[in-house]
Scaffold this motif. Structure first.
Motif, PDB file in Angstrom:
ATOM      1  N   TYR A 185      -6.317  48.515  39.823  1.00 52.61           N
ATOM      2  CA  TYR A 185      -7.709  48.308  39.452  1.00 52.61           C
ATOM      3  C   TYR A 185      -7.855  47.518  38.166  1.00 52.61           C
ATOM      4  N   ASP A 186      -6.783  47.254  37.433  1.00 51.70           N
ATOM      5  CA  ASP A 186      -6.825  46.428  36.232  1.00 51.70           C
ATOM      6  C   ASP A 186      -6.694  44.971  36.650  1.00 51.70           C
ATOM      7  N   ILE A 187      -7.777  44.212  36.458  1.00 50.81           N
ATOM      8  CA  ILE A 187      -7.813  42.838  36.941  1.00 50.81           C
ATOM      9  C   ILE A 187      -7.677  41.891  35.755  1.00 50.81           C
ATOM     10  N   ARG A 188      -6.713  40.980  35.834  1.00 47.81           N
ATOM     11  CA  ARG A 188      -6.416  40.060  34.747  1.00 47.81           C
ATOM     12  C   ARG A 188      -6.908  38.656  35.121  1.00 47.81           C
ATOM     13  N   ILE A 189      -7.699  38.075  34.224  1.00 46.79           N
ATOM     14  CA  ILE A 189      -8.224  36.720  34.426  1.00 46.79           C
ATOM     15  C   ILE A 189      -7.500  35.795  33.459  1.00 46.79           C
ATOM     16  N   GLY A 190      -6.678  34.911  33.982  1.00 47.47           N
ATOM     17  CA  GLY A 190      -5.985  33.934  33.148  1.00 47.47           C
ATOM     18  C   GLY A 190      -6.918  32.774  32.818  1.00 47.47           C
ATOM     19  N   VAL A 191      -7.021  32.421  31.539  1.00 51.41           N
ATOM     20  CA  VAL A 191      -7.916  31.333  31.100  1.00 51.41           C
ATOM     21  C   VAL A 191      -7.110  30.332  30.282  1.00 51.41           C
ATOM     22  N   LEU A 192      -7.282  29.053  30.602  1.00 51.45           N
ATOM     23  CA  LEU A 192      -6.617  28.003  29.842  1.00 51.45           C
ATOM     24  C   LEU A 192      -7.206  27.976  28.430  1.00 51.45           C
ATOM     25  N   ALA A 193      -6.374  28.275  27.431  1.00 52.13           N
ATOM     26  CA  ALA A 193      -6.832  28.312  26.033  1.00 52.13           C
ATOM     27  C   ALA A 193      -6.631  26.940  25.413  1.00 52.13           C
ATOM     28  N   ASN A 194      -7.468  25.959  25.819  1.00 51.14           N
ATOM     29  CA  ASN A 194      -7.279  24.590  25.344  1.00 51.14           C
ATOM     30  C   ASN A 194      -7.725  24.396  23.894  1.00 51.14           C
ATOM     31  N   SER A 195      -8.383  25.413  23.340  1.00 53.01           N
ATOM     32  CA  SER A 195      -8.752  25.365  21.917  1.00 53.01           C
ATOM     33  C   SER A 195      -8.160  26.555  21.162  1.00 53.01           C
ATOM     34  N   GLY A 196      -7.116  27.133  21.690  1.00 47.93           N
ATOM     35  CA  GLY A 196      -6.452  28.244  21.044  1.00 47.93           C
ATOM     36  C   GLY A 196      -6.862  29.584  21.630  1.00 47.93           C
ATOM     37  N   LYS A 249       4.275   2.540  26.166  1.00 45.89           N
ATOM     38  CA  LYS A 249       4.872   1.282  25.711  1.00 45.89           C
ATOM     39  C   LYS A 249       4.001   0.589  24.652  1.00 45.89           C
ATOM     40  N   ASP A 250       2.684   0.699  24.860  1.00 45.27           N
ATOM     41  CA  ASP A 250       1.774  -0.078  24.013  1.00 45.27           C
ATOM     42  C   ASP A 250       1.335   0.656  22.744  1.00 45.27           C
ATOM     43  N   PHE A 251       1.353   1.995  22.771  1.00 44.84           N
ATOM     44  CA  PHE A 251       0.944   2.733  21.565  1.00 44.84           C
ATOM     45  C   PHE A 251       2.076   2.761  20.541  1.00 44.84           C
ATOM     46  N   ALA A 252       1.665   2.765  19.276  1.00 42.73           N
ATOM     47  CA  ALA A 252       2.676   2.921  18.216  1.00 42.73           C
ATOM     48  C   ALA A 252       3.198   4.343  18.171  1.00 42.73           C
ATOM     49  N   GLY A 253       2.410   5.265  18.701  1.00 41.18           N
ATOM     50  CA  GLY A 253       2.821   6.664  18.767  1.00 41.18           C
ATOM     51  C   GLY A 253       1.837   7.449  19.608  1.00 41.18           C
ATOM     52  N   LEU A 254       2.335   8.462  20.304  1.00 41.71           N
ATOM     53  CA  LEU A 254       1.480   9.316  21.129  1.00 41.71           C
ATOM     54  C   LEU A 254       1.814  10.763  20.814  1.00 41.71           C
ATOM     55  N   GLN A 255       0.787  11.528  20.404  1.00 41.51           N
ATOM     56  CA  GLN A 255       0.996  12.920  20.011  1.00 41.51           C
ATOM     57  C   GLN A 255       0.046  13.836  20.794  1.00 41.51           C
ATOM     58  N   PHE A 256       0.566  14.997  21.242  1.00 37.49           N
ATOM     59  CA  PHE A 256      -0.249  16.002  21.913  1.00 37.49           C
ATOM     60  C   PHE A 256      -0.351  17.211  20.992  1.00 37.49           C
ATOM     61  N   THR A 257      -1.590  17.598  20.641  1.00 42.50           N
ATOM     62  CA  THR A 257      -1.801  18.692  19.689  1.00 42.50           C
ATOM     63  C   THR A 257      -1.868  20.058  20.356  1.00 42.50           C
ATOM     64  N   GLY A 258      -2.184  20.091  21.679  1.00 44.07           N
ATOM     65  CA  GLY A 258      -2.348  21.365  22.360  1.00 44.07           C
ATOM     66  C   GLY A 258      -3.695  21.999  22.122  1.00 44.07           C
ATOM     67  N   ASP A 259      -4.588  21.338  21.371  1.00 52.90           N
ATOM     68  CA  ASP A 259      -5.878  21.917  21.009  1.00 52.90           C
ATOM     69  C   ASP A 259      -6.878  20.782  20.795  1.00 52.90           C
ATOM     70  N   HIS A 260      -8.083  20.947  21.343  1.00 50.73           N
ATOM     71  CA  HIS A 260      -9.104  19.906  21.213  1.00 50.73           C
ATOM     72  C   HIS A 260      -9.526  19.707  19.747  1.00 50.73           C
ATOM     73  N   ASP A 261      -9.804  20.799  19.057  1.00 48.32           N
ATOM     74  CA  ASP A 261     -10.233  20.682  17.660  1.00 48.32           C
ATOM     75  C   ASP A 261      -9.181  19.968  16.822  1.00 48.32           C
ATOM     76  N   ALA A 262      -7.921  20.321  17.054  1.00 45.89           N
ATOM     77  CA  ALA A 262      -6.839  19.714  16.274  1.00 45.89           C
ATOM     78  C   ALA A 262      -6.763  18.220  16.523  1.00 45.89           C
TER      79      ALA A 262
END
Length: 558
Positions: free
Chosen positions: A26-37, A167-180
């Protein structure tokens, strides 16, 4: 062999037990993508969990924040019962894990048709970036490789603008968070970036950033949207879906979907999530097209389906295939065992036939063996010689129809009259010297034959027939019979005298059976076919007729 079968059956039962699944709690778990932490995730979605718990009091709903790098593992391992994530992740998991959407989030910007996209931006005081092509050679920041609004939507437009970020960017970074990602551009750590339109608008609405601090880059093929109230740089896509995992019960999913659709925009849960509630599940075909388009151009940032993912998605297929494999393996082993036994039996049979042929090849009698249907299954060389047929020609054919179908006089011999066939039918041995066989050239010849049944479990399974050509013997017997007839005919013409005959020493009379004395010529005439004529021998003529002796017998003496 029996032990192997038992082990195989136990293995199949174990597999079936494993696939039966466990009970549902009866314990139901809802997984949510924490794109802002995780903290912001709980703040936004815990009210939704409380809302569902109130609407469905039998269940307790809990929010489980999931980062981009953890969400796949959680779904694959069934750590949650429902999933709330961006459409691209949903489409990917639909393919991989068989999840299915139940409702679509209605965002603040369009109550009638919930959409979102990506916004590509730079600082407003950056003098070198005004168009998409100006991003070449610059440092770029995004949220995550699997973030639809925070990377993939922008990537699609970059590809169309012939910009390869790797190829074209001088650098590509993924922060894992929209605010960041937004603050990385604002603080000068990156020249430009992309985030979800909803997240960008939410920061502006809350006063965290000012619209005048940024310049939005809009490709010419996108243009300024009149329907969407906030800046957007990409095509728009349906908002986040609320999805159930494969094992989540359908009745529970239906209850949750009804509760979400009844959520009002004024509810605490809707206000916390910055939405107007939920709509019926929308068509995510546009997201699927985006996914296929990026795959077609070889985008390496998309997560490939791992072996574990494939095994999970198609686990029932693999389990059924494995069960079928085990069954087929068992059948194969049984067939192989039977085959080996058959080969050994065939080898023994061939060896036995060879020995039988070697033994019977030196016999003077012809020998053939019939099966229980009367078909020839063996012939020795003598039989081949006498009949004129080879075993290859007669193998599997009925002996009665070809060899023993006629009587001695040449008339047909019916199967009911056939003594050799009766050996198979009744199991009674048959011996005869008055049968004939037919040669290949159609001629018949007399035989002496002995046929005996071969019994197995009191049942006739075969019959052995030995025969000899007695043509010469028949000829000798015929000649002998002819001679006997001739002798009998000769003896019939001669009366034979036998026994002791009393004869008088003086007068030469013979005493008959009645005691009478008869003249010798009379007795012989009565007991034979001989006829007598009287004459005088020379000695008697000289004694009785001396005066005529010289004239009659003298010439004979000279």
């Amino acid at each position: 062999m029996k032990s192997f079968l038992k082990c195989s059956m136990l293995l199949v039962l174990l597999i079936l037990c494993i696939t039966a699944g466990a009970g549902y709690g009866y314990d139901i778990r809802i997984g949510v993508l924490a794109n802002s932490g995780p903290e912001k995730c709980r703040k936004m979605w815990n009210p939704t969990a409380r809302y569902l718990s109130e609407k469905l009091p039998k269940y307790k709903f809990t929010i489980v924040p999931l980062s981009f790098d953890k969400i796949s593992t959680a779904v694959r391992n069934q750590e949650v019962d429902f999933l709330l994530a961006n459409p691209f992740i949903y489409m990917d998991f639909e393919v991989k894990y068989g999840i299915s959407h139940m409702a679509t989030l209605k965002n603040k910007f369009s109550d009638d048709y919930p959409l979102f996209g990506g916004v590509i931006f730079t600082r407003s005081d950056n003098p070198g970036i005004y168009k998409l092509r100006d991003l070449a050679g610059k440092k770029f920041v995004a949220v995550a490789p699997a973030s639809l609004g925070g990377w993939l939507a922008a990537l699609r437009e970059l590809k169309k603008g012939e910009i390869d970020p790797y190829k074209d960017f001088a650098g590509l970074q993924f922060t894992g968070d929209h605010d960041a990602a937004i603050y990385a551009v604002l603080e000068g750590k990156a020249d430009a970036g992309t985030v979800n339109t909803n997240e960008f608008a939410d920061l502006i609405r809350r006063g965290k950033i000012k619209p005048g601090d940024f310049r939005v880059i809009v490709p010419e093929w996108i243009g300024i949207s009149k329907e969407f109230p906030y800046p957007v740089s990409t095509r728009l896509y349906p908002d986040w879906p609320f999805a159930k995992l494969r094992r989540t019960p359908e009745d529970l999913a239906t209850k949750v979907a009804i509760a979400l659709l009844r959520m009002d925009g004024k509810d605490e849960a809707a206000r916390a999530a910055n939405c107007y509630g939920w709509s019926y599940p929308l068509n995510y075909q546009s997201v699927d097209e985006l996914r296929k388009e990026l795959i077609s151009v070889g985008y390496s940032g998309l997560e490939e389906m791992s072996v574990r993912d494939i095994l999970y998605k198609y686990k029932m297929v693999f389990i059924l295939a494995f069960i079928m494999f085990v069954i087929l393996l068992i059948v194969f082993i049984l067939l192989a065992h039977l085959y080996m036994r058959t080969k050994r039996s065939e080898g023994s049979l061939i060896e036995s036939e060879k020995k039988l042929k070697d033994i019977t090849s030196s016999l003077a009698e012809g020998i053939y063996v019939l099966d229980e249907q009367g078909n020839i299954i063996f012939m020795n060389p003598k039989a081949e010689h006498l009949l004129g047929w080879t075993f290859t020609e007669l193998s599997g054919k009925k002996a009665h129809d070809i060899v023993h179908g006629r009587k001695a006089d040449g008339s047909p011999l019916s199967l009911e009259e056939c003594g050799i066939y009766n050996v198979i039918r009744a199991g009674i041995p048959f011996v005869s010297r008055n049968e004939v066989f037919t040669r290949k050239d159609g001629t018949i010849f007399p035989i002496s034959v002995v046929a005996s049944p071969i019994m197995e479990n009191d049942k006739v399974v075969a019959a052995v027939t030995a025969f000899r050509d007695i043509t010469e013997r028949k000829q000798i017997e015929a000649e002998r019979e002819k001679l006997i007839v001739e002798l009998q005919e000769a003896l019939a013409k001669v009366k034979q005298l036998s026994g002791l005959l009393p004869i008088c020493a003086s007068c030469k009379k013979i005493r008959d059976d009645k005691g009478y004395w008869n003249q010798i010529e009379i007795y012989i005439s009565e007991h034979s076919e001989a006829l007598f004529s009287h004459a005088i021998c020379p000695e008697c003529g000289k004694k009785l007729y001396p005066e005529y002796y010289d004239k009659i017998w003298g010439e004979e003496d000279k």
